[in-house]
Design an enzyme around this catalytic site. Structure first.
Site, short mmCIF file in Angstrom:
data_model
loop_
_atom_site.label_atom_id
_atom_site.label_comp_id
_atom_site.label_asym_id
_atom_site.label_seq_id
_atom_site.Cartn_x
_atom_site.Cartn_y
_atom_site.Cartn_z
N HIS A 291 0.83 -1.21 0.00
CA HIS A 291 0.00 0.00 0.00
C HIS A 291 0.86 1.25 0.00
O HIS A 291 1.90 1.32 0.67
CB HIS A 291 -0.95 0.02 1.20
N ASP B 239 -0.60 4.23 0.76
CA ASP B 239 -1.15 5.17 1.73
C ASP B 239 -0.48 5.02 3.09
O ASP B 239 0.03 3.94 3.43
CB ASP B 239 -2.67 5.01 1.85
N ASP C 28 6.42 1.68 7.04
CA ASP C 28 5.09 1.14 6.73
C ASP C 28 4.44 1.95 5.61
O ASP C 28 3.64 2.82 5.87
CB ASP C 28 4.23 1.18 7.99
N GLU D 107 -5.26 0.81 2.43
CA GLU D 107 -4.99 -0.24 3.41
C GLU D 107 -5.09 0.31 4.82
O GLU D 107 -5.57 -0.36 5.73
CB GLU D 107 -3.60 -0.84 3.19
N GLU D 108 -4.66 1.56 5.00
CA GLU D 108 -4.69 2.17 6.32
C GLU D 108 -6.07 2.73 6.67
O GLU D 108 -6.30 3.14 7.80
CB GLU D 108 -3.65 3.30 6.41
N GLU E 64 4.33 -5.85 4.43
CA GLU E 64 4.07 -5.30 5.76
C GLU E 64 5.31 -5.40 6.65
O GLU E 64 6.09 -6.36 6.53
CB GLU E 64 2.91 -6.04 6.43
N HIS F 48 3.38 4.04 12.60
CA HIS F 48 2.22 4.81 13.07
C HIS F 48 2.60 5.78 14.19
O HIS F 48 1.71 6.42 14.75
CB HIS F 48 1.07 3.90 13.52
#
EC number: 3.5.1.18
Length: 379
Positions: free
Chosen positions: A70, A72, A103, A137-138, A166, A352
């Site tokens: 991903h 995003d 990520d 995805e997020e 991931e 994150h």
């Protein structure tokens, strides 16, 4: 600067907060098209996705290895708490800082450069290479990978192997890969009572009191014992609310939100039936709505896990642990059309978070692992 590190920085510099791709995918598509990939954008409700494939000499008869990921990223949080701007790639103390560094823009860059190096070294590769990339995805994950999978399934496209980038590593690159994930199922339960004055309980029915014994039983229930790959299924309450806020009113209903994280040892239907049986046993008047956000998937040891293990050992000296811990991932969708799905990427300690980063020393080995798997499975 290596090609992988340079591309990682270019991707970080694009503020692709979910679901806004910020042309990250176009950057990847340009590189892949130059290698001879057939690239197809699959957009859905403001989400950008693409599927790219380069057929090998065996055509559709050969094996297909796909890279999935991903573009995003999650929101930055308070900008003033970052040591450097989150979308300005910044090097400090041997680390590359920026939102998405771990990520998962380093993985995306590793995918692309691994494909470039592999095609240059093996122009007549027998198997095929695919890329399945999303910008959702997020977020809700309703218009991302699942839409691409549906499109591929409708046309009969078969994936033999898939590596999802991931960030699975923990203490160091290569110590953990994910060969499966638990399923996730949520319930919204409304237990009905009769509202009334708290001084006259005989004229009312307190739904909290009615629910409490059933809640205790649900919390104590052992749903399964897990299996070789999965821990036991868990049931957790995420929210319980009732009442008007007044101290003298018995509420008319109690609302409970709960979630299962379940293994391949249980089924959706079986878990739902057991919950209903407990609620019914306690004579509750209730309504219960279910939502399943992902089914469990598992890739047993086989060609892909063996190839990834050998590649990681060659690059890091480690033999990775196979794990199914953590939350859901897009692997749950890909498993519908691919029998072997494994996730592997850089350490996840900073994902994150404020000051997300990846150690620069991991960037090239990460790419090399991806390239080695290509060489083992489709050269």
């Amino acid at each position: 600067m290596s090609a992988t590190l340079a591309l990682t920085e270019q991707l970080i510099a694009r503020a692709s907060v979910t679901p806004d791709d910020q042309h990250c995918q176009q950057l990847m598509i340009e590189r892949l098209a130059a290698l001879g990939f057939e690239c197809e954008t699959i957009a859905s409700h403001g989400v950008t996705n693409f599927w790219a494939v380069k057929r090998g000499t065996a055509g559709r008869e050969g094996k297909l290895l796909a890279f999935a990921g991903h573009t995003d990223v999650v929101p930055t949080g308070p900008l003033e708490q970052w040591s450097s701007p989150p979308f300005v790639p910044t090097h400090r103390d041997g680390k590359l800082y920026g939102r998405g560094a771990a990520d998962m823009k380093a993985s995306l860059a590793g995918f692309v450069v691994a494909a470039e190096e592999f095609v240059a070294a093996h122009p007549q590769h027998r198997g095929s290479i695919g890329f399945l990339i999303t910008s959702d995805e997020e977020g809700p994950a309703t218009d991302g990978t699942v839409k691409v999978v549906e499109a591929l399934a409708a046309r009969g496209e078969r994936l033999d192997y898939c590596i999802v980038g991931e960030p699975t590593s923990t203490a160091t690159l290569g110590d953990v890969v994910k060969n499966g994930r638990r399923g996730s199922m949520s319930g919204e339960l409304v237990v009905k009572g009769v509202q009334g004055h708290i001084a006259y309980p005989h004229l009312a029915k307190n739904p909290i009191h009615l629910l409490a014994p059933a809640l205790a039983e649900l919390a104590a229930e052992q749903w399964d014992e897990g299996n070789e790959y999965f821990p036991p299924t868990t049931w957790q309450v995420s929210n319980l609310r009732a009442g008007t806020g007044a101290t003298n009113v018995i509420p008319g209903h109690a609302d409970l939100l709960f979630n299962f994280r379940f293994s391949t040892a249980s089924t959706v239907e079986g878990l739902q039936a057991r919950v209903h049986a407990i609620l019914d046993k306690h004579g509750l008047d209730y309504a219960l709505n279910w939502s399943v956000s992902g089914l469990p998937f598992l890739t047993p040891r086989g060609e892909l896990s063996n190839a990834l293990d050998a590649a990681i050992r060659a690059e890091t000296g480690l033999s990775p642990e196979l794990s199914t811990t953590g939350g859901t991932s897009d692997g749950r969708f890909i498993a519908r059309i691919c029998p072997q799905v494994i996730e592997f990427g850089p350490p996840n300690a900073s994902i994150h978070k404020i000051d997300e980063h990846i150690e620069v020393r991991f960037v090239e080995p990460l790419k090399n692992v991806y390239r080695r798997v290509l060489e083992q499975l489709i050269a």
